[in-house]
Design a protein around this motif. Structure first.
Motif, mmCIF file in Angstrom:
data_model
loop_
_atom_site.group_PDB
_atom_site.id
_atom_site.type_symbol
_atom_site.label_atom_id
_atom_site.label_comp_id
_atom_site.label_asym_id
_atom_site.label_seq_id
_atom_site.Cartn_x
_atom_site.Cartn_y
_atom_site.Cartn_z
ATOM 1 N N GLU A 1 -8.118 9.563 26.522
ATOM 2 C CA GLU A 1 -8.464 8.150 26.433
ATOM 3 C C GLU A 1 -7.205 7.286 26.379
ATOM 4 O OE1 GLU A 1 -9.640 10.736 24.713
ATOM 5 O OE2 GLU A 1 -11.478 10.241 23.631
ATOM 6 N N ARG A 2 -6.185 7.782 25.660
ATOM 7 C CA ARG A 2 -4.934 7.016 25.577
ATOM 8 C C ARG A 2 -4.208 7.017 26.926
ATOM 9 N NH1 ARG A 2 -4.970 9.535 20.489
ATOM 10 N NH2 ARG A 2 -3.543 11.176 21.158
ATOM 11 N N VAL A 3 -4.303 8.123 27.646
ATOM 12 C CA VAL A 3 -3.717 8.169 28.989
ATOM 13 C C VAL A 3 -4.396 7.138 29.881
ATOM 14 C CG1 VAL A 3 -3.493 9.559 31.082
ATOM 15 C CG2 VAL A 3 -2.930 10.547 28.866
ATOM 16 N N ALA A 4 -5.725 7.055 29.784
ATOM 17 C CA ALA A 4 -6.448 6.064 30.586
ATOM 18 C C ALA A 4 -6.002 4.652 30.234
ATOM 19 C CB ALA A 4 -7.951 6.216 30.371
ATOM 20 N N ALA A 44 -9.610 0.602 26.003
ATOM 21 C CA ALA A 44 -9.299 -0.178 24.804
ATOM 22 C C ALA A 44 -10.538 -0.328 23.923
ATOM 23 C CB ALA A 44 -8.764 -1.556 25.210
ATOM 24 N N LEU A 45 -11.680 -0.569 24.556
ATOM 25 C CA LEU A 45 -12.927 -0.679 23.797
ATOM 26 C C LEU A 45 -13.202 0.600 23.017
ATOM 27 C CD1 LEU A 45 -15.643 -2.260 23.304
ATOM 28 C CD2 LEU A 45 -16.530 -1.026 25.275
ATOM 29 N N LEU A 46 -13.012 1.751 23.668
ATOM 30 C CA LEU A 46 -13.276 3.031 23.013
ATOM 31 C C LEU A 46 -12.282 3.294 21.887
ATOM 32 C CD1 LEU A 46 -14.577 5.798 22.733
ATOM 33 C CD2 LEU A 46 -13.228 6.575 24.689
ATOM 34 N N LEU A 47 -11.005 3.117 22.161
ATOM 35 C CA LEU A 47 -9.995 3.417 21.148
ATOM 36 C C LEU A 47 -10.115 2.522 19.924
ATOM 37 C CD1 LEU A 47 -6.827 3.996 23.362
ATOM 38 C CD2 LEU A 47 -8.261 5.712 22.272
ATOM 39 N N SER A 48 -10.621 1.321 20.101
ATOM 40 C CA SER A 48 -10.708 0.384 18.980
ATOM 41 C C SER A 48 -11.897 0.642 18.072
ATOM 42 C CB SER A 48 -10.777 -1.057 19.496
ATOM 43 O OG SER A 48 -11.993 -1.278 20.206
ATOM 44 N N ASP A 60 -2.486 7.355 16.261
ATOM 45 C CA ASP A 60 -2.020 7.376 17.652
ATOM 46 C C ASP A 60 -2.752 6.332 18.493
ATOM 47 O OD1 ASP A 60 -0.189 9.378 17.182
ATOM 48 O OD2 ASP A 60 -1.557 10.993 17.766
ATOM 49 N N ASP A 61 -4.057 6.184 18.232
ATOM 50 C CA ASP A 61 -4.824 5.165 18.959
ATOM 51 C C ASP A 61 -4.286 3.770 18.651
ATOM 52 O OD1 ASP A 61 -6.468 7.188 19.889
ATOM 53 O OD2 ASP A 61 -8.039 6.824 18.414
#
Length: 828
Positions: free
Chosen positions: A709-712, A726-730, A736-737
């Motif tokens: 997800e961070r790579v994306a 960004a929506l997912l990581l938040s 790390d996120d």
């Protein structure tokens, strides 16, 4: 009453093409010619063909690009590598690793670029060796590529080359270490804070901030004495990102620095640190510099205190309780309002009453911090002699009044203000809108009078307010039915939407009689109104009447009729939709597929939607997939997955979205992760974006500790994919996120994505019917069959083609903003 329908009209450049993205329009014979030319004996012919590969799309161009990477001609190889990057051709990195030993520096550089864009575990060791390449540009490219490999094995070779003789290479190495986020890099980077190159020192400061390790704090404090302002600015920002509370005393002087960049960085750092000492410095900075004007606009110190959050509330409360200057009091109230600290609303009111806070500033703050208890206070000023105060009072009232919670206290003050001569025409229109938001039935007679006002804005506001007010009332219904026959199209449209939101059985019967009568009526507006009414006040007779009318209707009216009868929550309506779903006309079947979503829990509706998933028409399959996201269950995931892997440009993203919505409803985190994570490697952007948004809805993550997800977020070429990441990581960010989101907010080239990384808005919890008309650039009318892609408030992208009205109807759209994106065929 919950607002039940919205009519949205957007402009969208459907006719525009974007450079390098038109391969969705390439004819099949072009792909055949390119493939043939790649096998030609003449290198010039092969080079020309290789330069066209990216235009063929991932399905045809990807495999051809991989094959061309083995061509004997270097120019063909370079063009094929560029195509492989753009098409995200899986396997390209492994194919070009051997180029790292090529005599031509261009090939070595391009191999690094491929590895950067398409990371692969087997590339790490060769890239590490390439850090010793004699060409500094190749070394820099290798360092950049290593930073994108998401592998701990990439760290040691990078650390070993921190003293590269070329500053640009050192900068890339430092940036790569920051991106990898490995704590082993902290101490070696601290040793580089006094590098001879100011550009390298800047990069080191940024990297230490990204790593967020407080061991670097003392070194960064020393960097604050650097002779280069850019280095000092980045050091300040780094101390803020690592929340270095021990550095507050060193940062404090920068809060009033004469250099704007340093002042902004210092204030921002203090806001991030948010310790008691940091907040104290910020509060002392209120009313100084650009905050001295006492305006109601944003300032740097206000934003810093908002960043500090709850830590700032107590000190700001103390400011209002004292004897602050007007500018300081204004800023303190502004921040409390921006933080939505409802517990501080009484303090804001008290400070206003005793003259400490200007009235306009207090009202502005109450728009955010106020509750229903402050509504009477706000209403005192809706007819104030000052236009500024009136404007803020109306804005605060709009924020505090909720039609879902009726509040009749506002009716009389608003009625009195409407009789006052001082408010402008715009303000009177806002007052009419507020009458609707009171939710009080006794506001209806006032609004009915205003429906006949001479001022167009006031008239439309009154019509809209009657729709928001809700509740069946003969007077309101009669008034709206009357203006439904207005000669002005805009008035008819607003009346139709208002009736669809508030009309009852009386309106239903009147609308049906108009539909069958011989009067000159706007049938499109009438059907829009009737659909909303039938959703609340259905009748078997109405469904039967509309089903009969469908046999005689043609063109756009057919979609209006299907929408109206399909919204009735009756078994007869589902039966009628199922019959429409079997008609020969694809547009009929697509309309039925859309309306079946209004009947979640109905077995017949589910069966009809599943049948349409196998339809011969791609547009019908796409809409059926989207609808199954609302009405389907776990048994549909396998079929949706198969469709998502197909070549259907619209059905694929809709199917991925449906899987995410089903998993979210079922709370099936494992289903979401297992099914959606593989789509992060899909060559098409919208399936990737919807996979990430679907994971966010379901509360799921992929294997690898969030690395995919961070790579994306950092690497995907699509703005939509990065926004979804960004929506997912938040949702529930790890350390790390959080670092990835901060880096995105600071450096993403898209302002939209950067904003998404900064603000973590909650997902919508309510839905409403939405009708969106799509109008092409250089046109004033919507067109049937136009491609669209709609980004909804929950982050999912709905793709397809417009109906015969040039519109898109969704009976259960998530509440919130809808924006149009590039059509699927162009978004590659």
């Amino acid at each position: 009453m919950i607002r039940s329908s919205r009519l949205l009209v957007f402009l969208f450049p459907l006719l525009a093409l974007w450079p390098g993205e038109a391969h969705g329009l390439v004819w099949p014979d072009v792909a055949e010619r390119v493939e043939r030319d790649l096998g030609a004996a003449d290198p010039t012919t092969r080079r020309s063909a290789a330069r066209e590969l990216a235009e063929l799309g991932p399905g045809r161009g990807g495999p051809l690009a991989l094959a061309a990477l083995g061509d004997a001609d270097d120019e063909v190889k370079l063009a094929a590598a560029e195509a492989a990057i753009r098409l995200r051709a899986v396997g390209a990195t492994d194919a070009v690793v051997s180029w790292l030993n090529a005599p031509d520096a261009r090939l070595r550089r391009k191999a690094c670029e491929v590895a950067r864009s398409l990371p692969g575990p087997r590339a790490v060791a060769p890239l590490g060796r390439t850090l010793g390449d004699p060409d500094p540009e190749v070394r820099a490219a290798a360092a950049d590529a290593l930073g994108h490999q998401v592998s701990a094995e990439a760290v040691p070779p990078l650390l070993g080359r921190l003293d590269d003789p070329a500053p640009p290479v050192r900068i890339q190495i430092v940036g790569a270490l920051a991106r990898l986020g490995d704590p082993r890099a902290v101490v070696p980077l601290v040793g580089k804070v006094q590098d001879s190159s100011p550009d390298v020192r800047e990069a080191v400061a940024r990297a230490l901030g990204d790593l967020g390790d407080t061991r670097a704090s003392p070194a960064l404090v020393l960097v604050l004495r650097d002779q280069n302002n850019d280095v000092r600015r980045d050091a300040l920002a780094a101390l803020g990102r690592m929340r270095a509370a021990d550095a507050v005393d060193a940062i404090a002087p920068f809060a009033t620095d004469r250099a704007p960049a340093l002042r902004l960085a210092g204030l921002g750092a203090l806001g991030r640190i948010a310790s008691p000492d940091a907040v104290r410095v910020l509060v002392q900075s209120l009313g100084t510099g650009d905050d001295a004007a006492g305006s109601l606009e944003r300032t740097a110190v206000r934003d810093a205190l908002v960043t500090a959050g709850r830590a700032a509330v107590g000190p700001l409360h103390a400011v209002l309780a004292g004897s602050p200057s007007t500018a300081v009091a204004t800023s303190a109230a502004w921040v409390l309002g921006e933080l939505k600290t409802t517990s501080e609303a009484p303090a804001i009111v008290t400070a206003m009453r005793r003259g400490a806070v200007p009235t306009a500033a207090a009202l502005h703050a109450l728009a955010g911090a106020g509750t229903t208890a402050e509504v009477p206070v706000v209403l005192e000023f809706v007819a104030d002699p000052s236009p500024v105060v009136r404007d803020e009072a109306l804005g605060a009232a709009m924020a505090l009044l909720d039609p879902n919670h009726p509040d009749g206290r506002a009716v009389e003050p608003l009625a009195a203000a409407l009789r006052d001569a001082r408010p402008s025409a715009r303000e009177r229109a806002r007052m009419a809108a507020l009458l609707g938001r009171t939710g009080a039935p006794r506001a209806a007679p006032l609004l009915v009078e205003l429906v006949h006002a001479h001022d167009p804005a006031l008239r439309l506001a009154a019509i809209d307010a009657l729709g928001i007010l809700g509740g069946e009332g003969s007077t309101a219904d009669a008034s709206l039915l009357e203006v439904l026959g207005s000669p002005e199209a805009t008035v008819r449209l607003h009346a139709a939407v208002a009736l669809s939101e508030s009309g009852g059985a009386t309106a239903r019967d009147a609308l049906l009689s108009k539909l069958d009568g011989g009067d000159e009526v706007d049938r499109a507006a009438l059907l829009t109104a009737l659909g909303g009414v039938l959703a609340r006040a259905p009748s078997e007779a109405a469904v039967q009447r509309l089903a009969g009318a469908l046999d005689m209707a043609a063109g756009p009216e057919r979609d209006g009729i299907v929408e109206a009868l399909g919204r009735a929550p009756l078994a007869s309506a589902v039966k009628a939709l199922s019959a429409v779903a079997k008609r020969d006309e694809p547009a009929d079947r697509r309309a039925a597929a859309s309306l079946l979503a209004a009947h979640r829990g109905d077995a017949a509706a589910l069966a009809a939607a599943r049948a349409l998933l196998e339809d011969a028409e791609p547009g019908v399959r796409a809409q059926a997939a989207w609808t199954l996201g609302t009405v389907g269950d776990a048994s549909d995931v396998a079929r949706l997955t198969a469709l998502a892997r197909s070549a259907d440009v619209d059905a694929a993203p809709d199917a991925v979205a449906a899987i995410g919505r089903i998993a979210a409803r079922m709370r099936a985190v494992d289903v979401a992760a297992r099914t959606l994570c593989p789509f992060l490697a899909d060559p098409r952007p919208y399936p990737r974006a919807n996979a990430l948004a679907g994971l966010a809805l379901a509360g799921a993550r992929c294997e690898g500790g969030g690395a995919p997800e961070r790579v994306a977020l950092s690497e995907d070429p699509s703005e939509d994919v990065r926004a979804s990441a960004a929506l997912l990581l938040s949702r529930a960010p790890s350390a790390d996120d959080a670092r990835a989101l901060e880096r995105c907010a600071r450096s993403d080239p898209s302002g939209t994505v950067a904003a998404r990384c900064r603000s973590h808005a909650p997902l919508p919890v309510r839905t409403h019917p939405a009708l969106v008309y799509v109008v092409a650039e250089m046109s004033t009318q919507p067109h049937a069959g136009a491609p669209y892609a709609m980004l909804l408030a929950d982050g999912l992208i709905h793709a397809g083609t417009t109906d015969r009205r040039g519109g898109v109807f969704d009976p259960v759209a998530p509440e919130g903003e809808v924006t149009l994106r590039r059509p699927s065929a162009l978004a590659r």
